[in-house]
Design a protein around this motif. Sequence first.
Motif, PDB file in Angstrom:
ATOM      1  N   ARG A  85     -10.319   1.631   6.667  1.00 28.62           N
ATOM      2  CA  ARG A  85      -9.703   1.069   5.462  1.00 28.62           C
ATOM      3  C   ARG A  85     -10.708   0.964   4.338  1.00 28.62           C
ATOM      4  NH1 ARG A  85      -4.887  -1.908   6.548  1.00 28.62           N
ATOM      5  NH2 ARG A  85      -5.405  -3.657   5.218  1.00 28.62           N
ATOM      6  N   SER A  86     -10.160   0.990   3.140  1.00 30.14           N
ATOM      7  CA  SER A  86     -10.986   0.824   1.946  1.00 30.14           C
ATOM      8  C   SER A  86     -11.307  -0.645   1.745  1.00 30.14           C
ATOM      9  CB  SER A  86     -10.222   1.358   0.738  1.00 30.14           C
ATOM     10  OG  SER A  86     -10.710   0.803  -0.454  1.00 30.14           O
TER      11      SER A  86
ATOM     12  N   LEU B 135     -15.579 -18.189  -8.633  1.00 31.21           N
ATOM     13  CA  LEU B 135     -14.850 -18.097  -7.378  1.00 31.21           C
ATOM     14  C   LEU B 135     -15.560 -17.159  -6.423  1.00 31.21           C
ATOM     15  CD1 LEU B 135     -11.209 -17.719  -8.736  1.00 31.21           C
ATOM     16  CD2 LEU B 135     -12.156 -19.714  -7.615  1.00 31.21           C
TER      17      LEU B 135
ATOM     18  N   TYR C 178     -16.725 -13.869  -8.323  1.00 33.50           N
ATOM     19  CA  TYR C 178     -15.970 -13.628  -9.546  1.00 33.50           C
ATOM     20  C   TYR C 178     -16.208 -14.783 -10.521  1.00 33.50           C
ATOM     21  CZ  TYR C 178     -12.955 -10.455  -6.808  1.00 33.50           C
ATOM     22  OH  TYR C 178     -12.459  -9.442  -6.023  1.00 33.50           O
TER      23      TYR C 178
ATOM     24  N   PHE D 166     -10.206 -16.769  -0.740  1.00 36.42           N
ATOM     25  CA  PHE D 166     -10.974 -17.392  -1.804  1.00 36.42           C
ATOM     26  C   PHE D 166     -11.361 -18.827  -1.489  1.00 36.42           C
ATOM     27  CE2 PHE D 166     -10.848 -14.492  -5.431  1.00 36.42           C
ATOM     28  CZ  PHE D 166      -9.921 -13.558  -4.980  1.00 36.42           C
ATOM     29  N   GLY D 167     -12.515 -19.218  -1.994  1.00 36.65           N
ATOM     30  CA  GLY D 167     -12.904 -20.607  -2.003  1.00 36.65           C
ATOM     31  C   GLY D 167     -12.229 -21.347  -3.148  1.00 36.65           C
TER      32      GLY D 167
ATOM     33  N   ASP E 154     -18.402  -5.728 -12.394  1.00 41.56           N
ATOM     34  CA  ASP E 154     -18.166  -5.381 -13.794  1.00 41.56           C
ATOM     35  C   ASP E 154     -19.073  -6.126 -14.773  1.00 41.56           C
ATOM     36  OD1 ASP E 154     -14.690  -5.322 -12.943  1.00 41.56           O
ATOM     37  OD2 ASP E 154     -16.054  -3.619 -13.176  1.00 41.56           O
TER      38      ASP E 154
ATOM     39  N   GLY F 128      -8.484 -13.442 -16.688  1.00 42.87           N
ATOM     40  CA  GLY F 128      -8.307 -13.300 -15.246  1.00 42.87           C
ATOM     41  C   GLY F 128      -9.628 -13.408 -14.513  1.00 42.87           C
ATOM     42  N   LEU F 129      -9.723 -12.702 -13.399  1.00 39.96           N
ATOM     43  CA  LEU F 129     -10.940 -12.699 -12.598  1.00 39.96           C
ATOM     44  C   LEU F 129     -11.725 -11.428 -12.880  1.00 39.96           C
ATOM     45  CD1 LEU F 129      -8.945 -14.603 -10.972  1.00 39.96           C
ATOM     46  CD2 LEU F 129     -10.272 -13.944  -8.961  1.00 39.96           C
TER      47      LEU F 129
ATOM     48  N   GLY G 118      -5.111  -9.081 -13.114  1.00 36.19           N
ATOM     49  CA  GLY G 118      -4.509  -9.388 -14.395  1.00 36.19           C
ATOM     50  C   GLY G 118      -4.996 -10.732 -14.910  1.00 36.19           C
ATOM     51  N   ALA G 119      -4.609 -11.044 -16.139  1.00 35.37           N
ATOM     52  CA  ALA G 119      -5.066 -12.281 -16.778  1.00 35.37           C
ATOM     53  C   ALA G 119      -4.344 -13.511 -16.253  1.00 35.37           C
ATOM     54  CB  ALA G 119      -4.896 -12.171 -18.293  1.00 35.37           C
TER      55      ALA G 119
ATOM     56  N   PHE H 191       0.834  -1.205   0.000  1.00 34.19           N
ATOM     57  CA  PHE H 191       0.000   0.000   0.000  1.00 34.19           C
ATOM     58  C   PHE H 191       0.869   1.256   0.000  1.00 34.19           C
ATOM     59  CE2 PHE H 191      -3.165  -2.878   0.268  1.00 34.19           C
ATOM     60  CZ  PHE H 191      -3.613  -3.297   1.510  1.00 34.19           C
TER      61      PHE H 191
ATOM     62  N   TYR I 194     -11.075  -2.261  -0.864  1.00 40.23           N
ATOM     63  CA  TYR I 194     -10.104  -2.918  -1.738  1.00 40.23           C
ATOM     64  C   TYR I 194      -8.702  -2.963  -1.156  1.00 40.23           C
ATOM     65  CZ  TYR I 194     -13.972  -2.772  -4.931  1.00 40.23           C
ATOM     66  OH  TYR I 194     -15.206  -2.939  -5.494  1.00 40.23           O
ATOM     67  N   GLN I 195      -8.536  -2.528   0.083  1.00 39.56           N
ATOM     68  CA  GLN I 195      -7.261  -2.723   0.769  1.00 39.56           C
ATOM     69  C   GLN I 195      -7.204  -4.065   1.477  1.00 39.56           C
ATOM     70  OE1 GLN I 195      -7.231   1.088   3.078  1.00 39.56           O
ATOM     71  NE2 GLN I 195      -5.049   1.020   2.608  1.00 39.56           N
ATOM     72  N   GLU I 196      -8.356  -4.665   1.667  1.00 36.60           N
ATOM     73  CA  GLU I 196      -8.403  -5.860   2.490  1.00 36.60           C
ATOM     74  C   GLU I 196      -8.011  -7.099   1.683  1.00 36.60           C
ATOM     75  OE1 GLU I 196      -9.757  -3.727   5.868  1.00 36.60           O
ATOM     76  OE2 GLU I 196      -8.729  -5.624   5.543  1.00 36.60           O
ATOM     77  N   THR I 197      -7.316  -8.006   2.327  1.00 34.26           N
ATOM     78  CA  THR I 197      -6.988  -9.284   1.713  1.00 34.26           C
ATOM     79  C   THR I 197      -8.270 -10.069   1.492  1.00 34.26           C
ATOM     80  OG1 THR I 197      -4.860  -9.343   2.811  1.00 34.26           O
ATOM     81  CG2 THR I 197      -5.747 -11.453   2.038  1.00 34.26           C
ATOM     82  N   GLN I 198      -8.394 -10.622   0.305  1.00 39.82           N
ATOM     83  CA  GLN I 198      -9.542 -11.479   0.023  1.00 39.82           C
ATOM     84  C   GLN I 198      -9.141 -12.939   0.181  1.00 39.82           C
ATOM     85  OE1 GLN I 198     -11.801 -10.467  -3.527  1.00 39.82           O
ATOM     86  NE2 GLN I 198     -11.306  -8.308  -3.287  1.00 39.82           N
TER      87      GLN I 198
END
Lengths: 111, 118
Positions: B100-101, B90, B35, B109-110, B59, B42-43, A102-103, A51, B103-107
């Motif tokens: 925090r925003s 996903l 996603y 995933f399953g 999106d 990508g995702l 990204g892809a 960040f 989009y700052q947080e760690t995601q």
Amino acid sequence: AQSVTQPDIHITVSEGASLELRCNYSYGATPYLFWYVQSPGQGLQLLLKYFSGDTLVQGIKGFEAEFKRSQSSFNLRKPSVHWSDAAEYFCAVGDNYDMRFGAGTRLTVKP
Amino acid sequence: DVKVTQSSRYLVKRTGEKVFLECVQDMDHENMFWYRQDPGLGLRLIYFSYDVKMKEKGDIPEGYSVSREKKERFSLILESASTNQTSMYLCASSLLGPGRSLYQETQYFGPGTRLLVL
């Protein structure tokens, strides 16, 4: 428009060799930068994130990445690749309003 | 450890069917995401939710809807499946830290659901 580019679709390296995976982005301000790894049949796992502060970031599994503002890049590196590093790697870039992935770059490790 | 589970690893459906993909997280995360992952793309974010009963379009929301009746569960619904919805789906979750925003947080995933629509 915001975008994330991973120029290499597929990279093959020999076990023990060094690795660099490229990521370039187009975002307005200093974005939030991430690298994720996806092993076969699994979801994505965070390797590291940036960040602010020191532009060289250490992550898990011996990976590091360097943020270069002048080049709009956040390349992932590892000095010595192990066979278990074979996977797909995704760079992700975000700001306060959205995030893009990204892809992906698929890494093959030769014995 | 955070655990995100998805109801199916593989699913085969017919065109026109209504399809439900379920996602459950066990860490009391506020945010949940759906996603789709396609080769070379990508995702891409379909929908996300930052609280129970709250949802926001991503999106590519067309042809999809979501439901979040409980904090730990986030469902993706394909109202009438089409062949162009064949993909890997996903689910992810994240905390919402103070100041925090999103989009700052760690995601987290399953493992994904690979959906084939015939």
